[in-house]
Design an enzyme around this catalytic site. Structure first.
Site, PDB file in Angstrom:
ATOM      1  N   ASN A  29       0.653  -1.211  -0.041  1.00  0.00           N
ATOM      2  CA  ASN A  29       0.024  -0.220  -0.012  1.00  0.00           C
ATOM      3  C   ASN A  29       0.855   1.358   0.007  1.00  0.00           C
ATOM      4  O   ASN A  29       0.555   2.227  -0.586  1.00  0.00           O
ATOM      5  CB  ASN A  29      -1.001   0.046   1.307  1.00  0.00           C
ATOM      6  CG  ASN A  29      -2.360  -0.667   0.785  1.00  0.00           C
ATOM      7  OD1 ASN A  29      -3.091  -0.302  -0.010  1.00  0.00           O
ATOM      8  ND2 ASN A  29      -2.753  -1.720   1.675  1.00  0.00           N
ATOM      9  N   ASN A  77      -5.977   4.859   8.861  1.00  0.00           N
ATOM     10  CA  ASN A  77      -5.614   3.285   8.721  1.00  0.00           C
ATOM     11  C   ASN A  77      -6.725   2.568   7.569  1.00  0.00           C
ATOM     12  O   ASN A  77      -7.630   3.383   7.611  1.00  0.00           O
ATOM     13  CB  ASN A  77      -5.877   2.572  10.043  1.00  0.00           C
ATOM     14  CG  ASN A  77      -5.813   1.133   9.961  1.00  0.00           C
ATOM     15  OD1 ASN A  77      -4.503   0.849   9.507  1.00  0.00           O
ATOM     16  ND2 ASN A  77      -6.876   0.277  10.214  1.00  0.00           N
ATOM     17  N   HIS A 124      -8.005  -0.892   6.488  1.00  0.00           N
ATOM     18  CA  HIS A 124      -8.731  -1.946   7.179  1.00  0.00           C
ATOM     19  C   HIS A 124      -9.331  -2.855   6.262  1.00  0.00           C
ATOM     20  O   HIS A 124     -10.178  -2.413   5.443  1.00  0.00           O
ATOM     21  CB  HIS A 124      -9.373  -1.840   8.258  1.00  0.00           C
ATOM     22  CG  HIS A 124      -9.692  -2.950   8.965  1.00  0.00           C
ATOM     23  ND1 HIS A 124      -8.723  -3.770   9.931  1.00  0.00           N
ATOM     24  CD2 HIS A 124     -10.989  -3.401   9.087  1.00  0.00           C
ATOM     25  CE1 HIS A 124      -9.511  -4.544  10.361  1.00  0.00           C
ATOM     26  NE2 HIS A 124     -10.759  -4.590   9.893  1.00  0.00           N
ATOM     27  N   SER A 162     -11.718  -0.571   4.087  1.00  0.00           N
ATOM     28  CA  SER A 162     -12.198   0.738   4.559  1.00  0.00           C
ATOM     29  C   SER A 162     -10.921   1.725   4.896  1.00  0.00           C
ATOM     30  O   SER A 162     -10.008   0.995   5.615  1.00  0.00           O
ATOM     31  CB  SER A 162     -13.146   0.615   5.786  1.00  0.00           C
ATOM     32  OG  SER A 162     -14.327  -0.219   5.638  1.00  0.00           O
ATOM     33  N   ASP A 175     -10.124  -0.139  15.139  1.00  0.00           N
ATOM     34  CA  ASP A 175     -10.894   0.066  13.990  1.00  0.00           C
ATOM     35  C   ASP A 175     -12.276   0.402  14.302  1.00  0.00           C
ATOM     36  O   ASP A 175     -13.119  -0.032  13.489  1.00  0.00           O
ATOM     37  CB  ASP A 175     -11.016  -1.439  13.511  1.00  0.00           C
ATOM     38  CG  ASP A 175      -9.380  -2.040  13.085  1.00  0.00           C
ATOM     39  OD1 ASP A 175      -8.662  -1.455  12.535  1.00  0.00           O
ATOM     40  OD2 ASP A 175      -9.304  -3.391  13.195  1.00  0.00           O
TER      41      ASP A 175
END
Length: 222
Positions: free
Chosen positions: A15, A107, A109, A136, A145
């Site tokens: 990523n 973040n 996830h 997400s 989260d």
């Protein structure tokens, strides 16, 4: 002046690579000023290839969580980031550290939050008999989260999928979702107000979806 990003990772850094490629391609107006890892991760070598600062803060070399997080917080603050991006960072951060960078930490996830917080999201989606899965991008808040969700991408669960095939297909979509989201956050004023998101002075009443309103907003800001 381009947006300053610090990327936190624990693994391969795919990523991170997607973010850097979007920057090189000219559609993400940002600069990754540092890549920080909590272990000797392959993503650090990728950062070196691009001439990006690498910071290894190895948890095993710290006596306890407090000393590890103090080192991490000092490193993050030293780079004066506009955004801190957790991209495969496999460590739960304390509420104290999260609050120190509140509203600037996001973040990615691998689930359609609020479904499947934590680990093993692909296997859990399959076990539940879900018809679709996704990823997400959300604000990091003290509860794991559970921060407000900015954007999502969806993929159907296909007959014959296992956790590995589903993870591979979703990862390719994550590589589109994260840069598109950061392009938006870099181009628009964004605030986190009492667990609600305000983008470009407008409250966000549901997550933006890749390929629909996320892309549209991105085009309007570029």
């Amino acid at each position: 002046m381009s947006t300053r990003l610090v990327v936190l990772l624990s693994g391969r850094g795919t990523n991170f690579s997607a973010l850097q490629q979007a920057i090189l391609d000219g559609w993400l107006s940002a600069r990754i000023v540092a890549v920080v890892a909590d272990r000797p991760a392959a993503g650090l070598a990728l950062a070196a290839e691009h001439g990006i600062d690498r910071v290894l803060i190895d948890r095993r070399r710290h006596a306890d969580r407090n000393s590890f997080e103090e080192s991490l917080a000092c490193a993050l603050a030293s780079y004066r980031p506009d955004w801190i991006v957790l991209a495969g960072f496999m460590r739960v951060l304390s509420a104290e550290l999260v609050r120190r960078f509140a509203g600037r930490m996001v973040n990615i996830h691998p689930s359609l939050l609020p479904l499947y917080r934590g680990l093993d999201t692909h296997a859990r989606a399959l076990a539940a008999g879900d018809r679709e899965h996704g990823a997400s991008v959300h604000f990091v808040t003290p509860e794991l989260d559970s921060g407000p969700v900015i954007s999502q991408v969806r993929t159907p669960i296909l007959a014959g999928d296992d956790a590995d095939s589903l993870a591979d297909r979703l990862l390719a979509l994550e590589h589109r979702l994260l840069p598109a989201t950061m392009a938006l956050l870099s181009a628009c004023p964004v605030e986190l107000r009492h667990e609600s998101i305000v983008i470009d002075h407008q409250p966000l009443d549901r997550p933006l979806e890749l390929g629909r309103d996320l892309d549209e907003r991105g085009r309007r800001t570029r």
